[in-house]
Design a protein around this motif. Structure first.
Motif, PDB file in Angstrom:
ATOM      1  N   ALA A 194      31.491  21.598  14.680  1.00 17.64           N
ATOM      2  CA  ALA A 194      31.537  20.928  13.371  1.00 17.64           C
ATOM      3  C   ALA A 194      32.217  19.565  13.421  1.00 17.64           C
ATOM      4  N   SER A 195      32.708  19.149  14.582  1.00 19.75           N
ATOM      5  CA  SER A 195      33.484  17.903  14.609  1.00 19.75           C
ATOM      6  C   SER A 195      32.595  16.665  14.505  1.00 19.75           C
ATOM      7  N   ARG A 196      31.302  16.806  14.828  1.00 14.74           N
ATOM      8  CA  ARG A 196      30.379  15.662  14.726  1.00 14.74           C
ATOM      9  C   ARG A 196      28.943  16.178  14.725  1.00 14.74           C
ATOM     10  N   GLY A 197      27.997  15.247  14.677  1.00 19.87           N
ATOM     11  CA  GLY A 197      26.588  15.594  14.820  1.00 19.87           C
ATOM     12  C   GLY A 197      26.069  16.534  13.732  1.00 19.87           C
ATOM     13  N   ILE A 198      25.197  17.449  14.141  1.00 15.69           N
ATOM     14  CA  ILE A 198      24.535  18.348  13.191  1.00 15.69           C
ATOM     15  C   ILE A 198      25.562  19.209  12.446  1.00 15.69           C
ATOM     16  N   GLY A 199      26.581  19.692  13.163  1.00 20.39           N
ATOM     17  CA  GLY A 199      27.603  20.542  12.534  1.00 20.39           C
ATOM     18  C   GLY A 199      28.356  19.809  11.442  1.00 20.39           C
TER      19      GLY A 199
ATOM     20  N   VAL B  42      17.978  23.730  32.778  1.00 22.93           N
ATOM     21  CA  VAL B  42      19.080  24.635  32.414  1.00 22.93           C
ATOM     22  C   VAL B  42      19.350  24.563  30.909  1.00 22.93           C
ATOM     23  N   TYR B  43      19.364  23.346  30.369  1.00 19.87           N
ATOM     24  CA  TYR B  43      19.565  23.210  28.920  1.00 19.87           C
ATOM     25  C   TYR B  43      18.505  24.025  28.174  1.00 19.87           C
ATOM     26  N   GLY B  44      17.237  23.860  28.575  1.00 18.79           N
ATOM     27  CA  GLY B  44      16.154  24.596  27.915  1.00 18.79           C
ATOM     28  C   GLY B  44      16.328  26.097  28.054  1.00 18.79           C
TER      29      GLY B  44
ATOM     30  N   ALA C 222      26.089  29.171  14.422  1.00 16.87           N
ATOM     31  CA  ALA C 222      26.394  28.994  15.853  1.00 16.87           C
ATOM     32  C   ALA C 222      25.670  27.738  16.317  1.00 16.87           C
ATOM     33  N   ASN C 223      26.396  26.639  16.278  1.00 21.13           N
ATOM     34  CA  ASN C 223      25.775  25.315  16.492  1.00 21.13           C
ATOM     35  C   ASN C 223      26.345  24.573  17.703  1.00 21.13           C
ATOM     36  N   ALA C 224      27.559  24.913  18.135  1.00 21.87           N
ATOM     37  CA  ALA C 224      28.203  24.153  19.224  1.00 21.87           C
ATOM     38  C   ALA C 224      27.294  24.111  20.441  1.00 21.87           C
TER      39      ALA C 224
ATOM     40  N   ALA D 101      35.614  23.437  16.508  1.00 27.01           N
ATOM     41  CA  ALA D 101      35.245  22.565  17.641  1.00 27.01           C
ATOM     42  C   ALA D 101      36.528  22.468  18.466  1.00 27.01           C
ATOM     43  N   ARG D 102      36.478  21.740  19.590  1.00 34.18           N
ATOM     44  CA  ARG D 102      37.714  21.617  20.386  1.00 34.18           C
ATOM     45  C   ARG D 102      38.576  20.462  19.897  1.00 34.18           C
ATOM     46  N   ASP D 103      37.976  19.456  19.290  1.00 34.54           N
ATOM     47  CA  ASP D 103      38.694  18.237  18.909  1.00 34.54           C
ATOM     48  C   ASP D 103      39.356  18.422  17.532  1.00 34.54           C
TER      49      ASP D 103
ATOM     50  N   GLU E  44      19.555  12.186  15.738  1.00 34.65           N
ATOM     51  CA  GLU E  44      20.525  11.136  16.055  1.00 34.65           C
ATOM     52  C   GLU E  44      21.954  11.691  15.991  1.00 34.65           C
ATOM     53  N   THR E  45      22.461  12.089  17.139  1.00 30.75           N
ATOM     54  CA  THR E  45      23.837  12.603  17.246  1.00 30.75           C
ATOM     55  C   THR E  45      24.433  12.073  18.550  1.00 30.75           C
ATOM     56  N   SER E  46      25.611  12.594  18.901  1.00 35.00           N
ATOM     57  CA  SER E  46      26.251  12.125  20.144  1.00 35.00           C
ATOM     58  C   SER E  46      25.957  13.047  21.333  1.00 35.00           C
TER      59      SER E  46
ATOM     60  N   ALA F 209      38.928  25.495  18.402  1.00 38.51           N
ATOM     61  CA  ALA F 209      38.705  26.569  19.374  1.00 38.51           C
ATOM     62  C   ALA F 209      37.550  26.188  20.277  1.00 38.51           C
ATOM     63  N   ASP F 210      37.581  26.758  21.469  1.00 34.97           N
ATOM     64  CA  ASP F 210      36.483  26.588  22.429  1.00 34.97           C
ATOM     65  C   ASP F 210      35.588  27.821  22.300  1.00 34.97           C
ATOM     66  N   VAL F 211      34.325  27.634  21.952  1.00 36.31           N
ATOM     67  CA  VAL F 211      33.446  28.795  21.738  1.00 36.31           C
ATOM     68  C   VAL F 211      33.190  29.580  23.031  1.00 36.31           C
TER      69      VAL F 211
HETATM   70  N1  LIG Z   1      20.753  16.166  18.835  1.00 32.51           N
HETATM   71  C1  LIG Z   1      19.604  16.671  19.226  1.00 32.51           C
HETATM   72  O1  LIG Z   1      18.617  15.935  19.469  1.00 32.51           O
HETATM   73  C2  LIG Z   1      19.458  18.170  19.337  1.00 32.51           C
HETATM   74  C3  LIG Z   1      18.178  18.661  19.567  1.00 32.51           C
HETATM   75  C4  LIG Z   1      18.005  20.049  19.689  1.00 32.51           C
HETATM   76  C5  LIG Z   1      19.088  20.887  19.569  1.00 32.51           C
HETATM   77  N2  LIG Z   1      20.345  20.383  19.359  1.00 32.51           N
HETATM   78  C6  LIG Z   1      21.459  21.323  19.282  1.00 32.51           C
HETATM   79  O2  LIG Z   1      22.238  21.049  18.148  1.00 32.51           O
HETATM   80  C7  LIG Z   1      23.567  21.526  18.359  1.00 32.51           C
HETATM   81  C8  LIG Z   1      24.557  20.460  17.902  1.00 32.51           C
HETATM   82  O3  LIG Z   1      24.421  19.339  18.761  1.00 32.51           O
HETATM   83  P1  LIG Z   1      24.550  17.837  18.254  1.00 32.51           P
HETATM   84  O4  LIG Z   1      23.278  17.180  18.537  1.00 32.51           O
HETATM   85  O5  LIG Z   1      25.118  17.788  16.897  1.00 32.51           O
HETATM   86  O6  LIG Z   1      25.574  17.275  19.341  1.00 32.51           O
HETATM   87  P2  LIG Z   1      27.013  16.557  19.208  1.00 32.51           P
HETATM   88  O7  LIG Z   1      26.973  15.455  18.238  1.00 32.51           O
HETATM   89  O8  LIG Z   1      27.409  16.242  20.615  1.00 32.51           O
HETATM   90  O9  LIG Z   1      27.938  17.737  18.646  1.00 32.51           O
HETATM   91  C9  LIG Z   1      28.227  18.848  19.427  1.00 32.51           C
HETATM   92  C10 LIG Z   1      29.328  19.640  18.761  1.00 32.51           C
HETATM   93  O10 LIG Z   1      29.609  20.796  19.569  1.00 32.51           O
HETATM   94  C11 LIG Z   1      31.018  20.855  19.782  1.00 32.51           C
HETATM   95  N3  LIG Z   1      31.314  21.525  21.020  1.00 32.51           N
HETATM   96  C12 LIG Z   1      30.929  21.185  22.278  1.00 32.51           C
HETATM   97  N4  LIG Z   1      31.460  22.034  23.165  1.00 32.51           N
HETATM   98  C13 LIG Z   1      32.180  22.931  22.459  1.00 32.51           C
HETATM   99  C14 LIG Z   1      32.963  24.055  22.815  1.00 32.51           C
HETATM  100  N5  LIG Z   1      33.125  24.435  24.098  1.00 32.51           N
HETATM  101  N6  LIG Z   1      33.581  24.766  21.831  1.00 32.51           N
HETATM  102  C15 LIG Z   1      33.445  24.391  20.532  1.00 32.51           C
HETATM  103  N7  LIG Z   1      32.719  23.344  20.129  1.00 32.51           N
HETATM  104  C16 LIG Z   1      32.093  22.620  21.095  1.00 32.51           C
HETATM  105  C17 LIG Z   1      31.469  19.387  19.763  1.00 32.51           C
HETATM  106  O11 LIG Z   1      32.836  19.280  19.430  1.00 32.51           O
HETATM  107  P3  LIG Z   1      34.047  19.157  20.488  1.00 32.51           P
HETATM  108  O12 LIG Z   1      33.574  18.267  21.602  1.00 32.51           O
HETATM  109  O13 LIG Z   1      35.153  18.613  19.674  1.00 32.51           O
HETATM  110  O14 LIG Z   1      34.330  20.543  20.961  1.00 32.51           O
HETATM  111  C18 LIG Z   1      30.622  18.854  18.633  1.00 32.51           C
HETATM  112  O15 LIG Z   1      31.211  19.146  17.391  1.00 32.51           O
HETATM  113  C19 LIG Z   1      23.657  21.860  19.849  1.00 32.51           C
HETATM  114  O16 LIG Z   1      23.576  23.257  20.024  1.00 32.51           O
HETATM  115  C20 LIG Z   1      22.435  21.188  20.444  1.00 32.51           C
HETATM  116  O17 LIG Z   1      21.972  21.847  21.598  1.00 32.51           O
HETATM  117  C21 LIG Z   1      20.541  19.035  19.236  1.00 32.51           C
END
Ligand SMILES: NC(=O)c1ccc[n+]([C@@H]2O[C@H](COP(=O)([O-])OP(=O)(O)OC[C@H]3O[C@@H](n4cnc5c(N)ncnc54)[C@H](OP(=O)(O)O)[C@@H]3O)[C@@H](O)[C@H]2O)c1
Length: 260
Positions: free
Chosen positions: A14-19, A148-150, A83-85, A37-39, A183-185, A60-62
């Motif tokens: 939840a710290s950034r991006g979709i969450g 691996v990601y897939g 469950a988005n992390a 999130a961890r941050d 569009e996320t990080s 917390a670290d998931v």
């Molecule tokens: N963006 C895309 O194009 C896209 C496409 C398909 C699917 N997704 C999925 O969407 C989900 C969210 O990704 P996003 O695009 O929003 O990426 P993001 O902007 O990088 O955000 C990822 C989030 O996950 C958290 N996170 C990472 N490792 C973690 C851990 N060990 N424990 C707890 N939190 C953790 C990060 O926070 P901290 O670093 O602070 O822990 C951050 O809040 C992911 O599952 C990703 O696979 C994204």
């Protein structure tokens, strides 16, 4: 289920991006949020600007089962869990550091299990709730450089599909989210190294969050955003070879380099 005043939602990543976008959308509707999130600083900053009251930063670290269980217990009743992390490291598998492979497995896949292990039993006991698993279009067709990601995203999908059946009659819904390119990080740490098929335009993160909210409220089994992701599933399901041809035309040869 309706997402509004008094609905308690635990969101990981939840710290950034979709969450974070989902947190903004749900807080605007009056939900009370537990943000994982961890941050911690980023979570505190988000809590400080969200509308409404009762939101909690739960660092917390998931990947750590006890840590996410403690965070969920600290938050208390959970009506909806998201469950988005997730993390992503792209590149040909033989060149991928095995440590990266382990991290993606621990966060994306095992982290999903840990998050639901910490929250689902309470929902079933109370006879209602909703589970959201943020998987990926990569779960429907894995692209080159993302083996691996897939695989971790396909694991989430397979698990959540089974759960959808398991939870029949419990009052708990399940929605699997298949984002395309948002569009996320997620890829900021390796933007310059992304394969050329992944360098196209990214969809708006707040629109993605809105699609997820609508999907949960309509108890959809799947949310495909942008909607073309569903087309990808249909074409690949019909014929992977046809999907190769279509993707090569749309994204260039790097999207499906092997023809036989
Ligand atoms: N963006 C895309 O194009 C896209 C496409 C398909 C699917 N997704 C999925 O969407 C989900 C969210 O990704 P996003 O695009 O929003 O990426 P993001 O902007 O990088 O955000 C990822 C989030 O996950 C958290 N996170 C990472 N490792 C973690 C851990 N060990 N424990 C707890 N939190 C953790 C990060 O926070 P901290 O670093 O602070 O822990 C951050 O809040 C992911 O599952 C990703 O696979 C994204």
């Amino acid at each position: 289920m309706r997402l509004g005043g008094g609905t308690r939602v635990l969101i990981t990543g939840a710290s950034r991006g979709i969450g974070a976008a989902l947190a903004r959308a749900l807080a605007a509707r009056g939900c009370e949020l537990g943000l994982v999130a961890r941050d911690k600083a980023a979570l505190d900053a988000l809590v400080a600007v969200l509308p409404g009251a009762g939101h909690r930063a739960l660092p917390a670290d998931v990947a750590d089962r006890e840590a996410i269980a403690a965070a969920a217990a600290d938050f208390g009743r959970v009506d909806v869990v998201v469950a988005n992390a997730g993390i992503a490291h792209y590149g040909p598998w033989l060149e991928l550091d095995p440590e990266r492979e382990r991290q993606m497995t621990d966060v994306n896949w095992t982290g999903t299990l840990n998050t639901l292990r910490a929250t689902l039993a309470g929902m079933v006991e109370r006879g209602g709730g909703h589970v959201v698993v943020v998987s990926s279009g990569a779960a429907l067709r894995t692209f080159p450089g993302a083996a691996v990601y897939g695989a971790t995203k396909a694991a989430q999908r397979g698990f959540a599909e089974g759960l959808w059946h398991d939870l029949d009659g419990t009052g708990v819904g399940v929605t699997i989210v298949y984002p395309g390119e948002i569009e996320t990080s997620l890829h900021d740490h390796q933007r310059e190294k992304l394969p050329s098929w992944r360098q196209g335009q990214e969809a708006d993160v707040d629109d993605c969050a809105a699609a997820i909210v609508a999907g949960v409220e309509k108890d959809r089994r799947g949310v495909y955003f942008p909607p073309q992701v569903r087309l990808l599933q249909a074409v690949h399901g019909l014929s992977p070879k046809l999907a190769d041809l279509v993707l090569r035309r749309l994204r260039g040869r790097s999207a499906a380099p092997r023809s036989r």
